[in-house]
Design an enzyme around this catalytic site. Sequence first.
Site, mmCIF file in Angstrom:
data_model
loop_
_atom_site.group_PDB
_atom_site.id
_atom_site.type_symbol
_atom_site.label_atom_id
_atom_site.label_comp_id
_atom_site.label_asym_id
_atom_site.label_seq_id
_atom_site.Cartn_x
_atom_site.Cartn_y
_atom_site.Cartn_z
ATOM 1 N N GLY A 49 0.843 -1.193 0.000
ATOM 2 C CA GLY A 49 0.000 0.000 0.000
ATOM 3 C C GLY A 49 0.877 1.241 0.000
ATOM 4 N N GLN A 54 3.359 9.920 0.896
ATOM 5 C CA GLN A 54 4.634 9.206 0.979
ATOM 6 C C GLN A 54 5.553 9.495 -0.211
ATOM 7 O OE1 GLN A 54 2.530 5.289 1.978
ATOM 8 N NE2 GLN A 54 4.460 5.092 3.068
ATOM 9 N N CYS A 96 5.947 0.197 7.743
ATOM 10 C CA CYS A 96 5.616 1.252 6.783
ATOM 11 C C CYS A 96 6.850 1.604 5.974
ATOM 12 C CB CYS A 96 5.118 2.474 7.556
ATOM 13 S SG CYS A 96 4.715 3.877 6.511
ATOM 14 N N LEU A 97 6.664 1.835 4.683
ATOM 15 C CA LEU A 97 7.780 2.230 3.820
ATOM 16 C C LEU A 97 8.392 3.554 4.263
ATOM 17 C CD1 LEU A 97 6.152 1.336 0.387
ATOM 18 C CD2 LEU A 97 8.066 0.137 1.469
ATOM 19 N N HIS A 138 -4.417 2.161 7.590
ATOM 20 C CA HIS A 138 -3.028 2.645 7.625
ATOM 21 C C HIS A 138 -2.817 3.710 6.540
ATOM 22 C CE1 HIS A 138 1.490 1.739 7.976
ATOM 23 N NE2 HIS A 138 1.420 2.405 6.840
ATOM 24 N N GLU A 139 -3.301 3.444 5.318
ATOM 25 C CA GLU A 139 -3.087 4.396 4.209
ATOM 26 C C GLU A 139 -3.936 5.658 4.385
ATOM 27 O OE1 GLU A 139 -0.549 3.670 2.654
ATOM 28 O OE2 GLU A 139 -0.463 1.522 2.988
ATOM 29 N N HIS A 142 -2.241 7.974 6.624
ATOM 30 C CA HIS A 142 -1.210 8.764 5.929
ATOM 31 C C HIS A 142 -1.811 10.045 5.355
ATOM 32 C CE1 HIS A 142 2.490 6.472 5.970
ATOM 33 N NE2 HIS A 142 1.914 5.381 5.512
HETATM 34 NI NI NI Z 1 2.715 3.425 5.550
#
Ligand code: NI
Length: 178
Positions: A49, A54, A96-97, A138-139, A142
């Site tokens: 995701g 991000q 998370c990235l 989660h997204e 963000h």
């Molecule tokens: Ni994330």
Amino acid sequence: MATSEIMRIYTFPEPVLKTVADSVANINGQLQKFIDRMGETMYAAPGIGLAANQVGELKRILVYDLTSRSEGRNLSVLVNPEIVHGEGEIVYDEACLSVIDFSAEVTRQAQIKVRGYDRHGKPVEIEAEGLFAVCLQHEIDHLNGKLFIDHISSLKRGLYKRKLQKILKKGKDSEMRL
Ligand code: NI
């Protein structure tokens, strides 16, 4: 798609990750190109995701693909997503990235209903549970300038910040997935 389509992924503590993204007013060809670049960036990471914050764009867009690698790609997009219903509890070990070399258990709603728009501007309503529900929450976090580490205790977050200082000094890379 060419490697040049891949965008840089911003990481904590960069301010764009703490900023609330703006609603998308116009879904056009340029936006669809951006969505494809988000997809390429997510697959290259690799992640399941990715939210526009991000990659440094404050637009309410997220992409995800929970299909297993062996089944190929099935990129999904949500524009202006909104959680309209949620119930139950699920605890999942999240990463998370944008949060390098860290994971932590986060409690979220187990079943959710999300409304938004697809890449063509068509309204969609999605019911999600399990990892799918975790991923969407989660997204969407963000897009609201929130990271999963905002859900953990300040003690644990402090430990992570100190760990991060050491990681950044060493220049160690990420293995994170969400
Ligand atoms: Ni994330």
